[in-house]
Design a protein around this motif. Sequence first.
Motif, PDB file in Angstrom:
ATOM      1  N   ARG A  10     -48.305 -15.288  -9.356  1.00  0.00           N
ATOM      2  CA  ARG A  10     -48.815 -16.625  -9.686  1.00  0.00           C
ATOM      3  C   ARG A  10     -48.789 -17.509  -8.446  1.00  0.00           C
ATOM      4  NH1 ARG A  10     -47.533 -21.283  -9.273  1.00  0.00           N
ATOM      5  NH2 ARG A  10     -45.626 -20.485  -8.351  1.00  0.00           N
ATOM      6  N   ARG A  11     -49.837 -18.246  -8.243  1.00  0.00           N
ATOM      7  CA  ARG A  11     -49.881 -19.193  -7.133  1.00  0.00           C
ATOM      8  C   ARG A  11     -50.529 -20.483  -7.609  1.00  0.00           C
ATOM      9  NH1 ARG A  11     -46.650 -16.575  -5.448  1.00  0.00           N
ATOM     10  NH2 ARG A  11     -46.298 -15.662  -3.399  1.00  0.00           N
ATOM     11  N   SER A  12     -50.148 -21.590  -7.003  1.00  0.00           N
ATOM     12  CA  SER A  12     -50.785 -22.862  -7.321  1.00  0.00           C
ATOM     13  C   SER A  12     -52.237 -22.798  -6.856  1.00  0.00           C
ATOM     14  CB  SER A  12     -50.080 -24.006  -6.595  1.00  0.00           C
ATOM     15  OG  SER A  12     -48.727 -24.070  -6.999  1.00  0.00           O
ATOM     16  N   LYS A  14     -55.350 -24.580  -5.684  1.00  0.00           N
ATOM     17  CA  LYS A  14     -55.695 -25.886  -5.112  1.00  0.00           C
ATOM     18  C   LYS A  14     -57.151 -25.916  -4.672  1.00  0.00           C
ATOM     19  CE  LYS A  14     -50.904 -26.618  -3.734  1.00  0.00           C
ATOM     20  NZ  LYS A  14     -49.943 -27.264  -2.868  1.00  0.00           N
ATOM     21  N   CYS A 128     -51.786 -26.051 -11.109  1.00  0.00           N
ATOM     22  CA  CYS A 128     -51.121 -26.661  -9.960  1.00  0.00           C
ATOM     23  C   CYS A 128     -50.409 -27.907 -10.457  1.00  0.00           C
ATOM     24  CB  CYS A 128     -52.111 -27.023  -8.852  1.00  0.00           C
ATOM     25  SG  CYS A 128     -51.257 -27.609  -7.356  1.00  0.00           S
ATOM     26  N   TRP A 129     -49.099 -27.909 -10.282  1.00  0.00           N
ATOM     27  CA  TRP A 129     -48.263 -29.043 -10.713  1.00  0.00           C
ATOM     28  C   TRP A 129     -48.362 -30.104  -9.624  1.00  0.00           C
ATOM     29  CZ3 TRP A 129     -42.663 -27.935 -12.854  1.00  0.00           C
ATOM     30  CH2 TRP A 129     -42.068 -29.132 -13.262  1.00  0.00           C
ATOM     31  N   LYS A 130     -48.837 -31.294  -9.972  1.00  0.00           N
ATOM     32  CA  LYS A 130     -49.016 -32.386  -9.007  1.00  0.00           C
ATOM     33  C   LYS A 130     -48.047 -33.519  -9.313  1.00  0.00           C
ATOM     34  CE  LYS A 130     -52.810 -30.975  -6.771  1.00  0.00           C
ATOM     35  NZ  LYS A 130     -52.949 -30.851  -5.320  1.00  0.00           N
ATOM     36  N   THR A 131     -47.426 -34.022  -8.254  1.00  0.00           N
ATOM     37  CA  THR A 131     -46.478 -35.142  -8.435  1.00  0.00           C
ATOM     38  C   THR A 131     -46.845 -36.304  -7.500  1.00  0.00           C
ATOM     39  OG1 THR A 131     -45.025 -33.911  -6.933  1.00  0.00           O
ATOM     40  CG2 THR A 131     -44.477 -33.843  -9.275  1.00  0.00           C
ATOM     41  N   PRO A 132     -48.031 -36.884  -7.675  1.00  0.00           N
ATOM     42  CA  PRO A 132     -48.399 -38.029  -6.834  1.00  0.00           C
ATOM     43  C   PRO A 132     -47.485 -39.215  -7.120  1.00  0.00           C
ATOM     44  CG  PRO A 132     -49.940 -37.787  -8.657  1.00  0.00           C
ATOM     45  CD  PRO A 132     -49.042 -36.583  -8.704  1.00  0.00           C
ATOM     46  N   ARG A 170     -47.698 -17.343   0.613  1.00  0.00           N
ATOM     47  CA  ARG A 170     -46.681 -17.478   1.660  1.00  0.00           C
ATOM     48  C   ARG A 170     -45.392 -16.772   1.267  1.00  0.00           C
ATOM     49  NH1 ARG A 170     -46.271 -23.573   2.314  1.00  0.00           N
ATOM     50  NH2 ARG A 170     -47.326 -23.534   0.322  1.00  0.00           N
ATOM     51  N   ARG A 172     -41.646 -16.038   0.658  1.00  0.00           N
ATOM     52  CA  ARG A 172     -40.539 -16.907   0.272  1.00  0.00           C
ATOM     53  C   ARG A 172     -39.358 -16.682   1.197  1.00  0.00           C
ATOM     54  NH1 ARG A 172     -44.534 -19.143  -2.375  1.00  0.00           N
ATOM     55  NH2 ARG A 172     -44.090 -19.639  -4.534  1.00  0.00           N
TER      56      ARG A 172
HETATM   57  C1  FMN Z   1     -42.211 -29.911  -9.232  1.00  0.00           C
HETATM   58  C2  FMN Z   1     -43.393 -29.550  -8.380  1.00  0.00           C
HETATM   59  C3  FMN Z   1     -44.174 -30.544  -7.827  1.00  0.00           C
HETATM   60  C4  FMN Z   1     -45.310 -30.253  -7.060  1.00  0.00           C
HETATM   61  N1  FMN Z   1     -46.085 -31.261  -6.558  1.00  0.00           N
HETATM   62  C5  FMN Z   1     -47.209 -30.960  -5.883  1.00  0.00           C
HETATM   63  C6  FMN Z   1     -48.071 -31.989  -5.421  1.00  0.00           C
HETATM   64  O1  FMN Z   1     -47.822 -33.171  -5.622  1.00  0.00           O
HETATM   65  N2  FMN Z   1     -49.196 -31.639  -4.759  1.00  0.00           N
HETATM   66  C7  FMN Z   1     -49.515 -30.338  -4.524  1.00  0.00           C
HETATM   67  O2  FMN Z   1     -50.537 -30.084  -3.898  1.00  0.00           O
HETATM   68  N3  FMN Z   1     -48.713 -29.326  -4.959  1.00  0.00           N
HETATM   69  C8  FMN Z   1     -47.584 -29.615  -5.628  1.00  0.00           C
HETATM   70  N4  FMN Z   1     -46.781 -28.605  -6.102  1.00  0.00           N
HETATM   71  C9  FMN Z   1     -47.150 -27.207  -5.831  1.00  0.00           C
HETATM   72  C10 FMN Z   1     -46.307 -26.673  -4.700  1.00  0.00           C
HETATM   73  O3  FMN Z   1     -46.723 -27.247  -3.501  1.00  0.00           O
HETATM   74  C11 FMN Z   1     -46.441 -25.158  -4.690  1.00  0.00           C
HETATM   75  O4  FMN Z   1     -45.816 -24.700  -5.837  1.00  0.00           O
HETATM   76  C12 FMN Z   1     -45.813 -24.544  -3.483  1.00  0.00           C
HETATM   77  O5  FMN Z   1     -46.627 -24.817  -2.377  1.00  0.00           O
HETATM   78  C13 FMN Z   1     -45.659 -23.049  -3.634  1.00  0.00           C
HETATM   79  O6  FMN Z   1     -46.901 -22.447  -3.781  1.00  0.00           O
HETATM   80  P1  FMN Z   1     -47.268 -21.567  -5.061  1.00  0.00           P
HETATM   81  O7  FMN Z   1     -47.099 -22.419  -6.284  1.00  0.00           O
HETATM   82  O8  FMN Z   1     -48.667 -21.172  -4.820  1.00  0.00           O
HETATM   83  O9  FMN Z   1     -46.331 -20.410  -5.080  1.00  0.00           O
HETATM   84  C14 FMN Z   1     -45.641 -28.888  -6.833  1.00  0.00           C
HETATM   85  C15 FMN Z   1     -44.840 -27.873  -7.387  1.00  0.00           C
HETATM   86  C16 FMN Z   1     -43.735 -28.193  -8.151  1.00  0.00           C
HETATM   87  C17 FMN Z   1     -42.927 -27.089  -8.761  1.00  0.00           C
END
Ligand code: FMN
Length: 181
Positions: A10-12, A14, A128-132, A170, A172
């Motif tokens: 799993r990957r975020s 974007k 993709c979890w975003k926390t702006p 990437r 870990r």
């Molecule tokens: C709690 C949390 C907050 C995050 N906030 C952001 C964010 O604001 N913007 C963003 O682009 N990615 C955000 N991410 C995604 C992480 O950047 C991402 O999980 C990390 O780069 C690892 O990559 P992967 O999820 O592809 O394994 C967040 C992830 C988590 C768990």
Amino acid sequence: MELQDAIAQRRSIKAFRRDMNIDDHALYEAIQRATDAPNHGLRAPWRVVHIAKNRLGDMSKQLTEIAFPNIKKKQEDHYKVATNLGGMLALIVKEDPRQKENLENHMAFGAFAQNLMLLLYEAGIGTCWKTPAYIFNPEIRSIFGVQDDEQLVGLLYLTDLKDLEKMPHRERQQSQTIETF
Ligand SMILES: Cc1cc2nc3c(=O)[nH]c(=O)nc-3n(C[C@H](O)[C@H](O)[C@H](O)COP(=O)(O)O)c2cc1C
């Protein structure tokens, strides 16, 4: 799908360049199943608000008027990204004035969220979890109906998985995770 494969692969996602659609039935099923996460006292300290595909544009307009007042470029960029998504979830955790219970709530939410992202991945839905910074803005919170005893802990962008291979895998930093006492 093997659990270990889901965790490792799993990957975020974007990439929001294409018009994406997701299966809302699969989304709702994954949310229900994710609630099997451990949560002390079975307090279920989680809630999500689903912004479906056809509501993303309205939501973006409301949100960006508050988050980026009079910054037309940022408003347009957000609208373009948001309306390309398959949907969005506002992630909401129950707050507790007691320190221990509050910690437990937030930890349980993390377990729920990881379950959810893995189950969605298995169902072919990217996240993709975003926390702006604007998630702490009271007016933004009110858009999603967040109550005084709740915290908005992010927005989960929902996508398809067509761009998964393009996302960076990437390595870990596992070497420092375990230390011996
Ligand atoms: C709690 C949390 C907050 C995050 N906030 C952001 C964010 O604001 N913007 C963003 O682009 N990615 C955000 N991410 C995604 C992480 O950047 C991402 O999980 C990390 O780069 C690892 O990559 P992967 O999820 O592809 O394994 C967040 C992830 C988590 C768990």
